[in-house]
Design an enzyme around this catalytic site. Structure first.
Site, short mmCIF file in Angstrom:
data_model
loop_
_atom_site.label_atom_id
_atom_site.label_comp_id
_atom_site.label_asym_id
_atom_site.label_seq_id
_atom_site.Cartn_x
_atom_site.Cartn_y
_atom_site.Cartn_z
N ARG A 217 0.83 -1.22 0.00
CA ARG A 217 0.00 0.00 0.00
C ARG A 217 0.86 1.27 0.00
O ARG A 217 0.55 2.25 0.68
CB ARG A 217 -0.94 0.04 1.21
CG ARG A 217 -2.01 -1.02 1.24
CD ARG A 217 -3.01 -0.86 0.11
NE ARG A 217 -4.13 -1.78 0.29
CZ ARG A 217 -4.09 -3.06 -0.06
NH1 ARG A 217 -3.00 -3.56 -0.64
NH2 ARG A 217 -5.13 -3.83 0.14
N SER B 262 -10.43 -0.33 3.40
CA SER B 262 -9.72 -0.56 4.68
C SER B 262 -9.22 0.76 5.22
O SER B 262 -8.54 1.51 4.52
CB SER B 262 -8.53 -1.48 4.46
OG SER B 262 -8.93 -2.72 3.98
N GLU C 218 -4.66 4.01 6.53
CA GLU C 218 -4.30 3.67 5.15
C GLU C 218 -4.67 4.74 4.12
O GLU C 218 -3.84 5.08 3.27
CB GLU C 218 -4.93 2.31 4.79
CG GLU C 218 -4.34 1.66 3.57
CD GLU C 218 -5.23 1.80 2.36
OE1 GLU C 218 -4.75 1.48 1.28
OE2 GLU C 218 -6.39 2.24 2.50
N1 EPU Z 1 -11.39 -10.48 10.22
C1 EPU Z 1 -12.15 -10.58 11.35
N2 EPU Z 1 -13.06 -9.60 11.62
C2 EPU Z 1 -13.24 -8.52 10.82
C3 EPU Z 1 -12.45 -8.41 9.66
C4 EPU Z 1 -11.52 -9.40 9.38
O1 EPU Z 1 -12.02 -11.54 12.12
O2 EPU Z 1 -14.07 -7.69 11.13
C5 EPU Z 1 -10.45 -11.56 9.88
C6 EPU Z 1 -10.97 -12.34 8.67
O3 EPU Z 1 -11.83 -13.37 9.06
C7 EPU Z 1 -9.72 -12.85 8.05
C8 EPU Z 1 -8.69 -11.77 8.37
O4 EPU Z 1 -9.23 -11.01 9.45
O5 EPU Z 1 -9.30 -14.04 8.65
C9 EPU Z 1 -8.40 -10.89 7.19
O6 EPU Z 1 -9.62 -10.31 6.72
P1 EPU Z 1 -9.93 -10.08 5.16
O7 EPU Z 1 -9.61 -11.30 4.39
O8 EPU Z 1 -11.31 -9.53 5.07
O9 EPU Z 1 -8.88 -9.02 4.69
P2 EPU Z 1 -8.27 -7.74 5.40
O10 EPU Z 1 -6.91 -8.07 5.91
O11 EPU Z 1 -9.23 -7.21 6.38
C10 EPU Z 1 -7.07 -6.93 3.23
C11 EPU Z 1 -6.93 -5.65 2.45
C12 EPU Z 1 -8.18 -5.41 1.61
C13 EPU Z 1 -8.36 -6.58 0.66
C14 EPU Z 1 -8.46 -7.87 1.49
C15 EPU Z 1 -8.49 -9.10 0.62
C16 EPU Z 1 -5.48 -4.17 3.67
C17 EPU Z 1 -5.38 -2.95 4.54
N3 EPU Z 1 -6.70 -4.53 3.34
O12 EPU Z 1 -8.14 -6.74 4.16
O13 EPU Z 1 -7.96 -4.24 0.85
O14 EPU Z 1 -9.51 -6.42 -0.13
O15 EPU Z 1 -7.30 -8.01 2.35
O16 EPU Z 1 -7.25 -9.28 0.04
O17 EPU Z 1 -4.45 -4.74 3.32
C18 EPU Z 1 -8.25 -1.87 0.97
O18 EPU Z 1 -7.02 -1.77 0.98
O19 EPU Z 1 -8.99 -0.85 1.00
C19 EPU Z 1 -8.86 -3.18 0.95
C20 EPU Z 1 -10.19 -3.36 1.03
#
Ligand code: EPU
Length: 340
Positions: free
Chosen positions: A166, A239, A335
């Protein structure tokens, strides 16, 4: 050059967090000569310049005392193509998701995991947008910019853009180089990235044994739609925090106290944590402070239910940061670009 410059225009329709602040001056540019004319006008009037793309990664905290230049350069050109791949130049003002669909429809792969990311193509390199194990840098060949210091165009290779998680040169030097177009090199023979989280499971449930890029794109769209609010319906900026990266020792310590901690070991041995999980576990999911809230389905996303100001969103973010620091000893970094 005839420029149509508006005054005191509300930026609410131009930022996906739907914050209602005004631009002192606002102009739409559709070509490089128009951009140059707008920059010259700002210099002559001695007003600052604020470059605006899709507005999907912005937190505006006050009226913008500047000439807001809304980049609307459009066009997609197939520059070359052989048996293996295609080289495509996309103008900065094109919609990202529409371009991903355009490429998939022509049999060019690589961007399927990045489906449905809001915003314009010109902003994709700034954040090095990423999702489901793929980042835009993976398929980016070069970026054409207009350098405001030298007043020349310049083509930067992917290496020169200094991409990181990012992050990029453009994010760090904010505003010197105006992104005009992005050139991609997309393979025709897909090598799909399915290892991230929900993706493989989703395809298995759909009984798709040999997924094609289009199947992966559909899966990504559905997974995103389940968790991430559509900015057209509930204002947000994706995010709100980066996933924090901590040392292996700290991760081990945390794991002892929190056996369900979600973590990913990085190539350099450091450990990336899921910020959404930390915020969720701390009880913030669905919390509302006036019209500023934490999304009920994804704790990493802050939302504006109507009239929240940028300051109110930032106050909620600060409360979350303080709580996560206190509970886990982990610092969360915001972010999106915060405009003071
Ligand atoms: N999780 C929870 N509770 C929540 C949210 C997440 O327990 O409320 C857990 C999920 O179950 C999962 C883990 O945390 O095991 C990761 O969650 P998720 O796969 O939804 O991805 P993220 O880490 O929250 C990142 C990116 C997103 C991208 C997704 C999928 C960043 C800051 N965010 O989110 O990017 O779409 O992975 O690859 O790296 C963005 O940058 O705006 C964005 C949406």
């Amino acid at each position: 050059m005839n420029l149509s410059i508006q005054q005191q225009l509300s930026l609410r329709p131009y930022n996906s967090l739907a914050v209602d602040v005004a631009a002192r001056y606002f102009v739409t540019v559709e070509s490089l000569p128009q951009l140059q004319a707008a920059l010259a006008w700002a210099k002559q009037q001695d007003v600052a310049v604020f470059l605006l793309g899709g507005g999907s990664n912005l937190v505006l905290t006050a009226d913008v005392d500047a000439l807001v230049i809304y980049i609307q350069l459009r066009g997609i050109a197939l520059l070359s193509e052989d048996a293996e791949s295609a080289v495509i130049e996309v103008q900065a003002g094109e919609n990202w998701h529409a371009f991903v669909q355009w490429s998939l429809a022509r049999g060019f792969s690589g961007l399927e995991n990045l489906s449905l990311i809001p915003g314009h193509v010109g902003a994709a390199p700034v954040q090095n947008i990423g999702a489901y194990g793929v980042e835009v840098k993976d398929h980016l060949e070069s970026v054409l910019v207009y350098d405001r210091e030298t007043e020349q165009t310049q083509r930067l290779s992917a290496a020169q853009c200094q991409f990181a998680y990012r992050d990029s040169l453009f994010k760090r030097e904010s505003g010197r180089r105006v992104i005009l177009s992005v050139t991609f090199n997309l393979p025709k023979q897909a090598s799909l990235q399915l290892d991230y989280g929900d993706l493989r499971g989703y395809l298995a449930r759909q009984q798709i044994v040999q997924p094609q890029p289009q199947d992966v794109s559909r899966a990504v769209c559905e997974i995103r739609a389940q968790k991430l609010p559509d900015p057209q319906q509930l204002a947000n900026t994706g995010s709100f925090f980066k996933n924090p990266v901590i040392s292996a020792e700290q991760a081990q310590q945390l794991q002892k106290n929190h056996p369900n901690l979600i973590s990913f070991v990085q190539a350099d041995g450091q450990v990336k944590l899921a910020a959404g999980w930390l915020i969720d576990q701390a009880g913030w999911k669905g919390v509302r402070q006036g019209d500023a809230g934490v999304h009920a389905k994804q704790a990493l996303v802050l939302v504006n239910y109507g009239t929240a100001t940028g300051q109110q969103i930032l106050q909620l973010a600060a409360d979350i940061q303080a709580d996560i620091q206190q509970r886990y000893g982990v610092a969360l970094e915001i972010e999106p670009n915060v405009i003071a």
